[in-house]
Design a protein around this motif. Sequence first.
Motif, PDB file in Angstrom:
ATOM      1  N   GLU A  98       2.967  -1.390  -0.893  1.00  0.00           N
ATOM      2  CA  GLU A  98       2.424  -1.216   0.519  1.00  0.00           C
ATOM      3  C   GLU A  98       3.007   0.022   1.263  1.00  0.00           C
ATOM      4  O   GLU A  98       3.979   0.592   0.804  1.00  0.00           O
ATOM      5  N   GLY A  99       2.274   0.690   2.029  1.00  0.00           N
ATOM      6  CA  GLY A  99       2.655   1.768   3.014  1.00  0.00           C
ATOM      7  C   GLY A  99       3.142   1.474   4.146  1.00  0.00           C
ATOM      8  O   GLY A  99       3.442   0.157   4.562  1.00  0.00           O
ATOM      9  N   LYS A 100       3.133   2.120   5.171  1.00  0.00           N
ATOM     10  CA  LYS A 100       3.596   2.340   6.371  1.00  0.00           C
ATOM     11  C   LYS A 100       2.549   1.853   7.624  1.00  0.00           C
ATOM     12  O   LYS A 100       3.110   2.122   8.665  1.00  0.00           O
ATOM     13  N   GLY A 101       1.480   1.173   7.092  1.00  0.00           N
ATOM     14  CA  GLY A 101       0.554   0.759   8.048  1.00  0.00           C
ATOM     15  C   GLY A 101      -0.584   1.470   8.108  1.00  0.00           C
ATOM     16  O   GLY A 101      -0.803   2.706   8.101  1.00  0.00           O
ATOM     17  N   SER A 104      -0.666   5.149   9.934  1.00  0.00           N
ATOM     18  CA  SER A 104      -0.022   6.251   9.149  1.00  0.00           C
ATOM     19  C   SER A 104      -0.937   6.943   8.125  1.00  0.00           C
ATOM     20  O   SER A 104      -0.782   7.739   7.490  1.00  0.00           O
ATOM     21  N   GLU A 153      -2.113   4.486   3.023  1.00  0.00           N
ATOM     22  CA  GLU A 153      -1.132   4.601   4.038  1.00  0.00           C
ATOM     23  C   GLU A 153      -0.128   5.419   3.373  1.00  0.00           C
ATOM     24  O   GLU A 153       0.037   5.418   2.373  1.00  0.00           O
ATOM     25  N   GLY A 155       3.136   6.668   2.072  1.00  0.00           N
ATOM     26  CA  GLY A 155       4.195   5.924   1.176  1.00  0.00           C
ATOM     27  C   GLY A 155       3.519   4.848   0.364  1.00  0.00           C
ATOM     28  O   GLY A 155       4.116   4.561  -0.575  1.00  0.00           O
ATOM     29  N   GLU A 156       2.297   4.694   0.260  1.00  0.00           N
ATOM     30  CA  GLU A 156       1.526   3.623  -0.375  1.00  0.00           C
ATOM     31  C   GLU A 156       1.303   4.322  -1.778  1.00  0.00           C
ATOM     32  O   GLU A 156       1.199   5.549  -2.116  1.00  0.00           O
TER      33      GLU A 156
END
Length: 412
Positions: A98-101, A104, A153, A155-156
């Motif tokens: 998962e990323g930061k939402g 992002s 997202e 970092g994903e």
Amino acid sequence: MTEIEESMDSSDSHDSATSGKKSGRTSLLDSGEDFEVLNEEDIDDEPPPLEDAGGGKGKNTDESERTNADTDSDPPGPVEEWLDVLGNDQLKKKVLEEGKGRDSRPQKGQNVKINLKTCLSDGTLVEEQSDLSFTLGDGDVIQALDLTVMLMEMGEKALVQANAKYAYGERGSLEPEVPPNEELSLEVELLEASDAPDLELLPPAEKTALAIHKRERGNVHYQRGDYAFAVNSYSIALTITESSSKVDITPEEESELMDVRVKCLNNMAASQLKLDHYDAALKSCVSALEHQPDNIKALFRMGKVLALQGEYAEAIQTLRKALKLEPSNKTIHAELSKLVKKNSEQRGAEQALYKKMLGNPASSSSSSSSSSSSSQKHRAKSSWGLSWKWLFGATAVALGGVALSVVIAARN
């Protein structure tokens, strides 16, 4: 046609040596098929949040606790849900980390940086790239990346499965080495995204380098037969070269930008010719000649466009001008000879049509002249016949009168 564009675009293909390697099939500005541009769909792939179902007290509470304890003892595995990006099952994305939402996610036109691992459908590693930078939505990378990174997202990490249509297509690729019609598996990690630089504040040298990069990417699209994408890349490059500047620029730097601009216009005209967009191609040639009136490539392509539009006289005049600038160019010679012959044949056909429409006036005139001459001869003959008859009659009358006078005199 192929020979002309190979011979006349040698300078362009030198500028885009990297893109030439990627094609490995034909020279710049020759061959290919049209390509459909697809729009991405922003599909929400996040599962709904879990809700507490609540519970009672006493025995029910104990049972609930025991149930939760049993569940906790067997933790769930990773969720493996694929997102069908385009709804045709040919481009799919699955989140690995998962990323930061959603907020992002990068936007089209931003510069992004990713780590990329590319494999064939059977798992064979093609290449690994760290800190790969490109402008999102500009066609700097294969379409699969342009469409899926926009849904990632920050970092994903994601796994992307791409049909050949959104990768290297029917031709495949020599660098990286990808067979024709090969599906790809891409492992992508989105590292960062930033706004594109302000073109007005960009130093001239960086502006020129950026425009060249976009033009070379257009050359790659052209070599692969993706003419619509090629036009898009050339248009972006032109926008860069034509942008105003708030920083000082030397005449030499301005000349370099102008040279890139003319090359983009020439290559764009070639792409538009492949798409049968003759009016647009003619406009690109005219724009190139406004900057460089003696540009042979622009003159040659303008002649071809005019010929395709049926303007043979103007086309011949344009090609003769190009040939005058480069008399040894055999391709222009061949094209001009072919066009002159075609123009001559067309004029002959038109003259034959005119004669047919007017009922062969030359023959009619000749026939009329012959008939008139015959009539005149007939009238002349008739007139001579009448004169002889009149003279004979007059002579007979005169002789008769003389004879009568002799008879009367004899009686007296």
